[in-house]
Write an enzyme that holds these catalytic residues in place. Structure first.
Site, PDB file in Angstrom:
ATOM      1  N   HIS A 124       0.879  -1.161   0.000  1.00 40.84           N
ATOM      2  CA  HIS A 124       0.000   0.000   0.000  1.00 40.84           C
ATOM      3  C   HIS A 124       0.928   1.225   0.000  1.00 40.84           C
ATOM      4  O   HIS A 124       2.019   1.173   0.557  1.00 40.84           O
ATOM      5  CB  HIS A 124      -0.825  -0.049   1.287  1.00 40.84           C
ATOM      6  CG  HIS A 124      -1.911   0.971   1.392  1.00 40.84           C
ATOM      7  ND1 HIS A 124      -1.665   2.272   1.719  1.00 40.84           N
ATOM      8  CD2 HIS A 124      -3.259   0.867   1.240  1.00 40.84           C
ATOM      9  CE1 HIS A 124      -2.811   2.930   1.754  1.00 40.84           C
ATOM     10  NE2 HIS A 124      -3.798   2.105   1.470  1.00 40.84           N
ATOM     11  N   ASP A 201       3.314  -4.585   7.956  1.00 36.06           N
ATOM     12  CA  ASP A 201       2.095  -3.787   7.818  1.00 36.06           C
ATOM     13  C   ASP A 201       0.912  -4.745   7.947  1.00 36.06           C
ATOM     14  O   ASP A 201       0.601  -5.496   7.025  1.00 36.06           O
ATOM     15  CB  ASP A 201       2.097  -3.090   6.443  1.00 36.06           C
ATOM     16  CG  ASP A 201       0.747  -2.444   6.117  1.00 36.06           C
ATOM     17  OD1 ASP A 201      -0.202  -2.552   6.928  1.00 36.06           O
ATOM     18  OD2 ASP A 201       0.645  -1.851   5.022  1.00 36.06           O
ATOM     19  N   GLN A 204      -4.319  -5.212   6.886  1.00 37.69           N
ATOM     20  CA  GLN A 204      -5.324  -6.138   6.342  1.00 37.69           C
ATOM     21  C   GLN A 204      -5.254  -7.528   6.956  1.00 37.69           C
ATOM     22  O   GLN A 204      -6.102  -8.373   6.666  1.00 37.69           O
ATOM     23  CB  GLN A 204      -5.161  -6.270   4.812  1.00 37.69           C
ATOM     24  CG  GLN A 204      -5.385  -4.990   4.044  1.00 37.69           C
ATOM     25  CD  GLN A 204      -6.840  -4.534   4.051  1.00 37.69           C
ATOM     26  OE1 GLN A 204      -7.751  -5.272   4.407  1.00 37.69           O
ATOM     27  NE2 GLN A 204      -7.059  -3.293   3.660  1.00 37.69           N
ATOM     28  N   LYS A 227     -10.155  -0.793  10.556  1.00 37.49           N
ATOM     29  CA  LYS A 227     -10.387  -1.942   9.678  1.00 37.49           C
ATOM     30  C   LYS A 227     -10.817  -3.168  10.481  1.00 37.49           C
ATOM     31  O   LYS A 227     -11.151  -4.205   9.925  1.00 37.49           O
ATOM     32  CB  LYS A 227      -9.124  -2.247   8.874  1.00 37.49           C
ATOM     33  CG  LYS A 227      -8.825  -1.112   7.875  1.00 37.49           C
ATOM     34  CD  LYS A 227      -7.749  -1.491   6.907  1.00 37.49           C
ATOM     35  CE  LYS A 227      -7.127  -0.301   6.234  1.00 37.49           C
ATOM     36  NZ  LYS A 227      -7.820   0.126   5.007  1.00 37.49           N
ATOM     37  N   CYS A 367      -4.534   2.602  -3.766  1.00 36.43           N
ATOM     38  CA  CYS A 367      -3.288   3.040  -3.118  1.00 36.43           C
ATOM     39  C   CYS A 367      -2.171   2.041  -3.349  1.00 36.43           C
ATOM     40  O   CYS A 367      -1.344   1.787  -2.463  1.00 36.43           O
ATOM     41  CB  CYS A 367      -3.481   3.267  -1.622  1.00 36.43           C
ATOM     42  SG  CYS A 367      -4.711   4.502  -1.241  1.00 36.43           S
TER      43      CYS A 367
HETATM   44  C1  LIG Z   1      -2.325  -2.935   3.480  1.00 38.66           C
HETATM   45  C2  LIG Z   1      -2.642  -1.569   3.970  1.00 38.66           C
HETATM   46  N1  LIG Z   1      -1.674  -0.843   4.548  1.00 38.66           N
HETATM   47  C3  LIG Z   1      -1.912   0.381   5.025  1.00 38.66           C
HETATM   48  C4  LIG Z   1      -3.138   0.960   4.920  1.00 38.66           C
HETATM   49  C5  LIG Z   1      -3.325   2.352   5.428  1.00 38.66           C
HETATM   50  O1  LIG Z   1      -4.193   2.376   6.508  1.00 38.66           O
HETATM   51  P1  LIG Z   1      -4.639   3.772   7.098  1.00 38.66           P
HETATM   52  O2  LIG Z   1      -5.333   4.479   5.995  1.00 38.66           O
HETATM   53  O3  LIG Z   1      -5.550   3.402   8.208  1.00 38.66           O
HETATM   54  O4  LIG Z   1      -3.412   4.466   7.537  1.00 38.66           O
HETATM   55  C6  LIG Z   1      -4.177   0.250   4.333  1.00 38.66           C
HETATM   56  C7  LIG Z   1      -5.515   0.849   4.206  1.00 38.66           C
HETATM   57  O5  LIG Z   1      -6.127   0.949   3.191  1.00 38.66           O
HETATM   58  C8  LIG Z   1      -3.917  -1.041   3.835  1.00 38.66           C
HETATM   59  O6  LIG Z   1      -4.879  -1.750   3.241  1.00 38.66           O
END
Ligand SMILES: Cc1ncc(COP(=O)(O)O)c(C=O)c1O
Lengths: 411, 154
Positions: A124, A201, A204, A227, A367
């Site tokens: 992401h 990270d 998900q 999430k 993203c």
């Molecule tokens: C794999 C992953 N990493 C990071 C994020 C970023 O999360 P946040 O927008 O809560 O910072 C997301 C959210 O869409 C994600 O799916």
């Protein structure tokens, strides 16, 4: 499997879903819905313990402070860090902020010119841009692990990319586009063998699979409360104590200092050192409640139901000849996310038309622009499931795709 | 059961322009061509104009690119509208269209001048799609401002 996905005993817990009975909400990977108990907790905080945590020495403030401590304990236990290590849970606003904290505070303590940071092509942007920037600041190189079209990163690829120059590997645990689980435990092993550090990270993965940071043997783990049915605005960073302790703060100001003189300050201990300013204590309290809700239902039960929903979704998608699946064909390899394209129809038109049919899916680059370019496209559609979805939601999606197929003549 | 905001955007006119664009081709003898990019999704479009620089009249307009239905229909409507118009009129129409998509109310006369393109007004309530509807017009503005600069330089 004997899971009845036609029945839905969970929907009633989610006020938004109750208010929109015709809505097929298939975008939980972007943000989940919140159950009534989470909304109630947020309110309960303001009604019964609202005071600025840490600052006051009176009863309300003490209760607010305690509720934050309890949430840390709960989260530490939830991700396998051990309740006793609750002071290694740092609150941020979201996963993005947790990862930025690492890129600004941790990376400079280990990165030197010519070193390498290794991430996967399926990151992401939140776990990509902070490392692009950290590498630029340090004069280090950003190296990518590439996957095959099923989203698998081979052992050979990992061996090739992780070497003596690798100081940090930061990888997405479960991809928000492909839904695949990455071999983060193996990555940790490889980078540790080189004397480097492993960051995961978990945005998900936490909502879908049991996470155990000790078993993964990673050094840092980040995720977002929103999430996993918690409120927006609460992020978590867990780290090994000795590493957090040795790092300088990220943001500075109130609440994060021990003492201050005109020209200098002494930092508080971990975790307060990383938590400048007034925290969203009500949000933290409600995140605690979200985890309790998940435990009451059982993460394993949720996972089982999501797997059944995913299998049904994949099966029904096969009926539509104009659907091109993005990522693994095997639904068992997908946690939550099912990405696809409709032949000849732009993803933004797909989600636009589907929205008219009361089906909410995500369309765009998710993203993850470099991943989509690597897979040969600019954008795609994504339907994502949570345990509160049911067979009817998926049938609605298929029916809506059928309407779309007619409108755009893509039969 | 359909909820109307989004489906109404996909009007018959829009779907028709998308399915059968009259002006989607490369103009071999174009006076000007310009690439436009929709930053929100990465879609690219090339706009071609054949301009009579003595009379300042657009003789032909066309476009190419792989874009969404809204961008495609909007570009097709625009190309039809521009044919035979003066550069000055093209600038005025562009101002009207972009203003409308940004949420300005148009007078009935202005709507008439935009013809079918005025039907895209409902997109102004969908911020995620505003850039799609604007893509062709913003690309046009790119050509026109470059042309202005060129002429001023001479
Ligand atoms: C794999 C992953 N990493 C990071 C994020 C970023 O999360 P946040 O927008 O809560 O910072 C997301 C959210 O869409 C994600 O799916």
């Amino acid at each position: 499997m004997s899971i009845d996905i036609a029945a839905n005993p969970y929907k009633k817990d989610f006020p938004l879903l109750v208010k929109h009975p015709d809505l097929a909400f298939l975008d939980s990977a972007a943000t989940a819905q919140r159950p009534e108990v989470v909304l109630a907790a947020e309110r309960e905080f303001y009604e019964t313990m609202n005071a600025n945590p840490l600052r006051g020495l009176y009863e309300l403030s003490i209760r607010a402070t305690e509720s934050i401590g309890n949430a840390r304990k709960h989260i530490a236990a939830f991700i396998g860090a051990g309740e006793e290590n609750y002071r290694d849970i740092v609150f941020t606003r979201n996963t993005s902020e947790s990862l930025n904290l690492l890129a600004y505070s941790f990376a400079p303590t280990v990165l030197e010119e010519g070193d390498e940071v290794c991430i996967t092509i399926m990151e992401h942007h939140s776990n990509m841009i902070p490392w692009q920037q950290a590498c630029k600041r340090a004069g280090a190189k950003l190296v990518y692990l590439y996957c095959d079209e099923n989203g698998q990163i081979s052992e050979e690829e990992m061996q090739k990319k992780i070497g003596p120059k690798t100081k940090i590997v930061s990888a997405v645990h479960v991809s928000n586009v492909l839904g695949v689980e990455n071999p983060v435990k193996r990555l940790a092993e490889l980078v540790h063998a080189q004397g480097g550090y492993m960051i995961v990270d978990g945005a998900q993965s936490v909502p879908h699979i049991k996470v155990d940071v000790k078993d993964l043997d990673c050094d840092f783990f980040a995720f977002s409360g929103h999430k996993i049915f918690g409120p927006m605005g609460i992020g978590v960073l867990w780290g090994r104590h000795e590493l957090l302790d040795a790092m300088p703060p990220f943001l500075t100001g109130g609440e994060m200092i021990e003492s201050v003189s005109e020209q200098d300050a002494v930092w508080s201990e971990v975790p307060e050192k990383f938590e400048a300013g007034t925290q969203d204590a009500a949000g933290i309290y409600a995140t605690d409640a979200a985890l309790t809700y998940v435990e009451q239902i059982g993460l394993d039960k949720m996972e089982e139901r999501e797997a059944a929903l995913m299998a049904y979704l994949a099966e029904r998608m096969e009926e539509l000849p104009y659907i091109e699946v993005v990522g693994p064909k095997d639904p068992a390899k997908r946690y939550g996310a099912f990405s696809f394209n409709v032949k000849g129809v732009h993803p933004h038109d797909v989600s636009g038309i589907l929205s008219g049919e009361n089906v909410a899916i995500r369309a765009g680059h998710h993203c993850a622009q470099p991943l989509l370019l690597y897979m040969g496209m600019h954008t795609c559609c994504r339907a994502s499931v949570a345990f509160y979805n049911d067979k009817h939601d998926i049938d609605s999606l298929i029916d809506a795709l059928d309407v779309l197929g007619g409108m755009f003549n893509v039969k | 059961m359909s909820n109307s905001t989004t489906t109404s955007i996909y009007s018959a006119a829009l779907m028709d322009h998308n399915a059968h664009p009259d002006y989607k081709y490369e103009l071999e003898d174009a006076t000007y061509s310009h690439d436009g990019i929709n930053a929100s999704c990465g879609d690219e479009m090339t706009l071609y104009l054949k301009v009579n620089n003595d009379t300042n009249v657009i003789e032909e307009a066309s476009f190419t690119g792989h874009v969404c239905a809204i961008s495609q229909a909007s570009a097709d409507m625009m190309a039809g509208l521009l044919e035979g118009e003066s550069i000055e009129e093209a600038k005025r129409l562009s101002g009207l269209f972009i203003g409308m998509i940004q949420g300005n109310e148009l007078s009935d006369e202005d709507k008439e001048d935009l013809d079918e393109a005025a039907e895209l007004q409902s997109i102004s309530r969908m911020p995620a799609r505003v850039k799609c509807a604007e893509l062709a017009w913003r690309t046009l503005n790119g050509i026109l401002s470059e042309r202005d600069k060129e002429l001023a330089g001479k």
